[in-house]
Design a protein around this motif. Structure first.
Motif, PDB file in Angstrom:
ATOM      1  N   LEU B  95      -5.529  -4.319 -13.722  1.00 49.23           N
ATOM      2  CA  LEU B  95      -5.054  -4.729 -12.563  1.00 49.23           C
ATOM      3  C   LEU B  95      -6.149  -4.628 -11.499  1.00 49.23           C
ATOM      4  N   LEU B  96      -6.276  -3.235 -11.273  1.00 53.41           N
ATOM      5  CA  LEU B  96      -7.137  -2.850 -10.118  1.00 53.41           C
ATOM      6  C   LEU B  96      -8.574  -3.110 -10.631  1.00 53.41           C
ATOM      7  N   ARG B  97      -9.096  -2.961 -11.592  1.00 52.59           N
ATOM      8  CA  ARG B  97     -10.533  -3.113 -11.828  1.00 52.59           C
ATOM      9  C   ARG B  97     -11.007  -4.727 -12.253  1.00 52.59           C
ATOM     10  N   GLU B  98     -10.021  -5.258 -12.975  1.00 51.07           N
ATOM     11  CA  GLU B  98     -10.262  -6.712 -13.368  1.00 51.07           C
ATOM     12  C   GLU B  98      -9.464  -7.615 -12.706  1.00 51.07           C
ATOM     13  N   GLN B 190      -0.664   8.065 -11.737  1.00 51.45           N
ATOM     14  CA  GLN B 190      -1.303   8.889 -10.710  1.00 51.45           C
ATOM     15  C   GLN B 190      -2.455   9.736 -11.327  1.00 51.45           C
ATOM     16  N   ALA B 191      -2.296  10.340 -12.461  1.00 53.34           N
ATOM     17  CA  ALA B 191      -3.270  11.193 -13.112  1.00 53.34           C
ATOM     18  C   ALA B 191      -4.270  10.621 -13.462  1.00 53.34           C
ATOM     19  N   ASN B 192      -4.317   9.144 -13.887  1.00 51.63           N
ATOM     20  CA  ASN B 192      -5.429   8.552 -14.488  1.00 51.63           C
ATOM     21  C   ASN B 192      -6.341   7.502 -13.647  1.00 51.63           C
ATOM     22  N   VAL B 193      -5.691   7.279 -12.523  1.00 54.04           N
ATOM     23  CA  VAL B 193      -6.350   6.172 -11.718  1.00 54.04           C
ATOM     24  C   VAL B 193      -7.050   6.915 -10.484  1.00 54.04           C
ATOM     25  N   ASP B 194      -8.598   6.682 -10.333  1.00 57.19           N
ATOM     26  CA  ASP B 194      -9.290   7.504  -9.587  1.00 57.19           C
ATOM     27  C   ASP B 194      -9.486   6.536  -8.310  1.00 57.19           C
ATOM     28  N   LEU B 195      -9.503   6.960  -6.994  1.00 58.52           N
ATOM     29  CA  LEU B 195      -9.425   6.238  -5.747  1.00 58.52           C
ATOM     30  C   LEU B 195     -10.770   5.648  -5.809  1.00 58.52           C
ATOM     31  N   TYR B 196     -11.762   6.485  -5.910  1.00 63.20           N
ATOM     32  CA  TYR B 196     -13.054   5.688  -5.830  1.00 63.20           C
ATOM     33  C   TYR B 196     -13.543   4.814  -7.021  1.00 63.20           C
ATOM     34  N   GLN B 197     -13.363   5.620  -8.082  1.00 63.71           N
ATOM     35  CA  GLN B 197     -13.842   4.768  -9.214  1.00 63.71           C
ATOM     36  C   GLN B 197     -13.102   3.361  -9.506  1.00 63.71           C
ATOM     37  N   ASP B 198     -11.811   3.377  -9.495  1.00 65.35           N
ATOM     38  CA  ASP B 198     -10.873   2.188  -9.798  1.00 65.35           C
ATOM     39  C   ASP B 198     -10.533   1.602  -8.493  1.00 65.35           C
ATOM     40  N   MET B 200     -11.699   1.709  -5.266  1.00 68.86           N
ATOM     41  CA  MET B 200     -12.812   1.373  -4.158  1.00 68.86           C
ATOM     42  C   MET B 200     -13.574  -0.024  -5.028  1.00 68.86           C
ATOM     43  N   ASN B 201     -13.881   0.503  -6.196  1.00 69.86           N
ATOM     44  CA  ASN B 201     -14.610  -0.897  -7.103  1.00 69.86           C
ATOM     45  C   ASN B 201     -13.779  -1.931  -7.018  1.00 69.86           C
ATOM     46  N   GLY B 202     -12.681  -1.938  -7.168  1.00 67.97           N
ATOM     47  CA  GLY B 202     -11.871  -3.182  -7.252  1.00 67.97           C
ATOM     48  C   GLY B 202     -11.988  -3.782  -5.675  1.00 67.97           C
ATOM     49  N   VAL B 203     -11.919  -3.039  -4.950  1.00 68.01           N
ATOM     50  CA  VAL B 203     -12.088  -3.830  -3.506  1.00 68.01           C
ATOM     51  C   VAL B 203     -13.439  -4.285  -3.257  1.00 68.01           C
ATOM     52  N   ILE B 204     -14.276  -3.580  -3.678  1.00 69.07           N
ATOM     53  CA  ILE B 204     -15.898  -4.150  -3.550  1.00 69.07           C
ATOM     54  C   ILE B 204     -16.040  -5.287  -4.279  1.00 69.07           C
ATOM     55  N   PHE B 249     -20.249 -12.997 -11.712  1.00 68.16           N
ATOM     56  CA  PHE B 249     -20.464 -11.897 -11.091  1.00 68.16           C
ATOM     57  C   PHE B 249     -19.729 -10.743 -11.472  1.00 68.16           C
ATOM     58  N   ASP B 250     -18.289 -11.242 -11.843  1.00 63.78           N
ATOM     59  CA  ASP B 250     -17.544 -10.123 -12.424  1.00 63.78           C
ATOM     60  C   ASP B 250     -18.156  -9.073 -13.507  1.00 63.78           C
ATOM     61  N   PHE B 251     -18.680  -9.756 -14.285  1.00 63.50           N
ATOM     62  CA  PHE B 251     -19.512  -9.295 -15.630  1.00 63.50           C
ATOM     63  C   PHE B 251     -20.467  -8.399 -14.939  1.00 63.50           C
ATOM     64  N   ILE B 252     -21.494  -9.011 -13.939  1.00 65.73           N
ATOM     65  CA  ILE B 252     -22.489  -8.070 -13.639  1.00 65.73           C
ATOM     66  C   ILE B 252     -22.153  -6.724 -12.735  1.00 65.73           C
ATOM     67  N   LEU B 253     -21.002  -7.100 -12.142  1.00 69.55           N
ATOM     68  CA  LEU B 253     -20.589  -6.046 -11.293  1.00 69.55           C
ATOM     69  C   LEU B 253     -19.906  -4.863 -12.376  1.00 69.55           C
ATOM     70  N   THR B 254     -19.184  -5.339 -13.170  1.00 69.50           N
ATOM     71  CA  THR B 254     -18.357  -4.520 -14.217  1.00 69.50           C
ATOM     72  C   THR B 254     -19.452  -3.648 -14.795  1.00 69.50           C
ATOM     73  N   ALA B 255     -20.534  -4.239 -15.281  1.00 66.70           N
ATOM     74  CA  ALA B 255     -21.549  -3.652 -15.958  1.00 66.70           C
ATOM     75  C   ALA B 255     -22.244  -2.613 -15.011  1.00 66.70           C
ATOM     76  N   LEU B 256     -22.362  -2.981 -13.783  1.00 69.84           N
ATOM     77  CA  LEU B 256     -22.971  -1.910 -12.779  1.00 69.84           C
ATOM     78  C   LEU B 256     -21.899  -0.843 -12.840  1.00 69.84           C
ATOM     79  N   MET B 257     -20.717  -1.039 -12.641  1.00 68.20           N
ATOM     80  CA  MET B 257     -19.746  -0.170 -12.078  1.00 68.20           C
ATOM     81  C   MET B 257     -19.143   0.872 -13.150  1.00 68.20           C
ATOM     82  N   PHE B 258     -18.992  -0.020 -14.105  1.00 65.03           N
ATOM     83  CA  PHE B 258     -18.236   0.959 -15.267  1.00 65.03           C
ATOM     84  C   PHE B 258     -19.097   0.993 -16.602  1.00 65.03           C
ATOM     85  N   GLY B 259     -20.070   0.143 -16.813  1.00 66.68           N
ATOM     86  CA  GLY B 259     -20.835   0.201 -17.938  1.00 66.68           C
ATOM     87  C   GLY B 259     -21.694   1.463 -17.871  1.00 66.68           C
ATOM     88  N   GLY B 260     -22.004   1.901 -18.902  1.00 66.42           N
ATOM     89  CA  GLY B 260     -22.922   3.172 -19.100  1.00 66.42           C
ATOM     90  C   GLY B 260     -22.965   4.366 -18.334  1.00 66.42           C
TER      91      GLY B 260
END
Ligand code: ATP
Ligand code: MG
Lengths: 267, 260
Positions: B95-98, B190-198, B200-204, B249-260
């Motif tokens: 939900l958060l990421r996608e 709580q243990a697996n969700v990261d504030l910044y990574q997940d 914030m990226n969702g909000v961005i 844009f979702d694909f592009i952003l996902t690739a930038l944020m979570f890819g590689g």
């Protein structure tokens, strides 16, 4: 102060390939009702939009109180527009506001008057057009004629120097036609306005205008006071005033000869 | 033949580039210059209500169902590996990421975007925009700007609400119905969700989608051919174009944020 509020000089304007005006010259005298008459589609609405600065001419000058409208900067143009006002063919009331708020709109936008003062002004303007009782109606609840009058109240809300009416008589019944004719005249005198009336209703125009321009074929074909026009020598002008379909001005939009087209259809 | 096709292609491209230019000029005109707080604020509040608050219901209902479906599908797979305690993170991360940002944007485009296009197109057709201009009020500032900001503010909030409701929906199905351990659902999340990574990226993502949806919807309305067909076409185009743009844009952003 010069006597001429708007001075149009050598105006040329075209839409794509099609020339609407070529070397048009017109003057609108301060405090007078000047009418522009001409056949439908000749570019009368276009001329009002040119004066309002919504369209830019290809060449020529449109002097409004000495300022050349097409050359003004954005902010200067907006300042000039606060001194003029235009009554659109459709009225153009804001459909999401009541009649009252429509009339109050320009006042709220351009002044910082108190609500009670605004109320006073709005009711005064609505009274002038006979719609004080309709203040709480939405534009959708008005008839076409009432909408036009409400739009007129909004147009005079800020006491402009110039008011341009686009086809104010079109689609009006004889009674509201008479009301509007008298309104234009009395507003012009009471508020010391300069009025420009665009119309093809010959009788009404001749009854209220101080000066008339007849436009056709991309330029002015005749002008003068109503009396002068009635005695105008040009057959074009006479044809327009008498409303004859056949004459010097063609009634049809430019097309191939009718017989030829019929023959082609038959094959 | 080929020359004709080439010419069409060229004309189409030129038209698109022109459209882009006009859209840019419109946005520029609307957002440039100092905002007038006294007049602008009430307009913004009104649009926040029309665009944001009135979209709440569809967002709440969709979020709930998507969360429930996610939990149901996730559970059937996870339980095979005895990993059903990971249901919480699965639901939350999807939900958060996608799904939060993307589905909110798609729903928002259909609910608010199309309405904005139709409204502005109709204002244009009935000369309300011209009339405003002649009253020396700039329709870009008065009509376009408040709607733009209202959309950009409300969409990320709606996406967060969508996500939160979805997580509750996941809880409803996973814990209350299928019997996953309730404490584990939350603690694994709580243990697996990261504030910044997940988060914030969702909000961005959501902010980017909001910019895209609002820009397209406003421009399609402002540029609409002022006739009934013109407006209906513009409304359809808004939904189609925004949906495709959001997915791309979702694909592009996902690739930038979570890819590689
Ligand atoms: N947006 C536009 N794009 C292209 N051509 C236009 C546009 N608007 C008007 N025209 C053309 O310009 C000409 C003048 O239009 P305009 O509306 O000024 O005529 P009018 O004299 O006001 O007519 P009417 O008396 O019927 O209102 C028309 O013949 C029309 O074909
Ligand atoms: Mg016209």
């Amino acid at each position: 102060m010069s006597d001429i509020l708007i001075d149009i000089q050598q105006l040329t304007f075209s839409r794509g390939e099609r020339v609407i005006y070529r070397d048009l010259n017109m003057q609108f005298v301060r405090g007078k009702v000047t009418a522009i008459m001409g056949p439908s589609g000749i570019g009368k609405t276009t001329l009002l939009r040119l004066i309002g600065g919504q369209l830019k001419p290809d060449s020529g000058h449109i002097l409004f109180a000495g300022e050349d409208i097409p050359k003004l900067s954005r902010s200067a143009l907006y300042a000039a527009r606060q001194r003029m006002s235009m009554l659109f063919q459709s009225g153009a009331l804001f459909t999401d506001m009541t009649v009252f708020d429509n009339v109050a709109f320009p006042i709220r936008e351009h002044t910082r008057l108190s609500e009670s003062l605004i109320r006073l002004i709005v009711l005064m303007k609505l009274e002038a057009v006979g719609l004080r009782g309709a203040r709480d109606l939405m534009p959708a609840e008005l008839s076409g004629g009432m909408a036009r009058r409400a739009a007129l109240a909004r147009a005079i809300a800020l006491d402009p120097e110039l008011i341009m009416y686009d086809e104010p008589f079109a689609g009006q019944d004889p009674i509201s036609m008479g009301v509007i004719v008298r309104l234009i005249r009395s507003l012009n005198n009471a508020l010391n306005l300069t009025s420009v009336v665009v119309s093809h209703d010959v009788t009404e125009v001749m009854s209220i205008a101080d000066y008339v321009y007849v436009v056709a074929e991309q330029t002015v074909i005749g002008h003068g006071t109503p009396e002068q026009l009635r005695a105008h020598p040009s057959p074009l002008v006479q044809q327009f005033l008498k409303g004859e379909a056949d004459g010097a001005v063609p009634f049809h939009y430019k097309a191939a000869p009718y017989e030829q087209e019929l023959m082609e259809l038959v094959g | 033949m080929i020359a004709d096709k080439l010419q069409q292609l060229g004309a189409g491209t030129i038209n698109n580039v022109r459209g882009f230019g006009r859209a840019g000029i419109m946005l520029f005109g609307a957002l440039l210059g100092k905002p007038d707080i006294r007049k602008g604020f009430p307009l913004l509040i009104k649009q926040l209500y029309v665009i944001g608050v009135l979209s709440l219901l569809i967002i709440l209902v969709s979020g709930l169902f998507i969360g429930m479906v996610l939990a149901l599908q996730g559970y059937t797979v996870l339980v095979k590996f005895g990993a059903e305690q990971m249901l919480g993170p699965l639901v939350a991360l999807s939900l958060l990421r996608e799904l939060g940002p993307v589905v909110t944007a798609l729903l928002f485009a259909g609910r608010a975007g199309s309405a904005i296009t139709a409204e502005i197109g109709l204002m244009k057709a009935t000369e309300q925009l011209s009339g405003m201009e002649m009253m020396a009020v700039d329709p870009l500032r008065r009509i376009i700007a408040p709607r733009f900001w209202a959309g950009v503010i409300s969409m990320p909030l709606l996406a967060l609400i969508f996500t939160a409701v979805g997580i509750l929906g996941g809880h409803l199905v996973g814990v209350d119905w299928l019997g996953v351990d309730g404490g584990g659902y939350w603690s694994a999340m709580q243990a697996n969700v990261d504030l910044y990574q997940d988060v914030m990226n969702g909000v961005i993502k959501s902010v980017v989608f909001a910019l895209i949806v609002m820009w397209i919807a406003l421009h399609k309305g402002y540029d609409a051919v002022p006739t009934s067909e013109g407006i209906s076409q513009a409304t359809t185009q808004t939904v189609v174009t925004t949906s495709l743009a959001v997915l791309a844009f979702d694909f592009i952003l996902t690739a930038l944020m979570f890819g590689g």
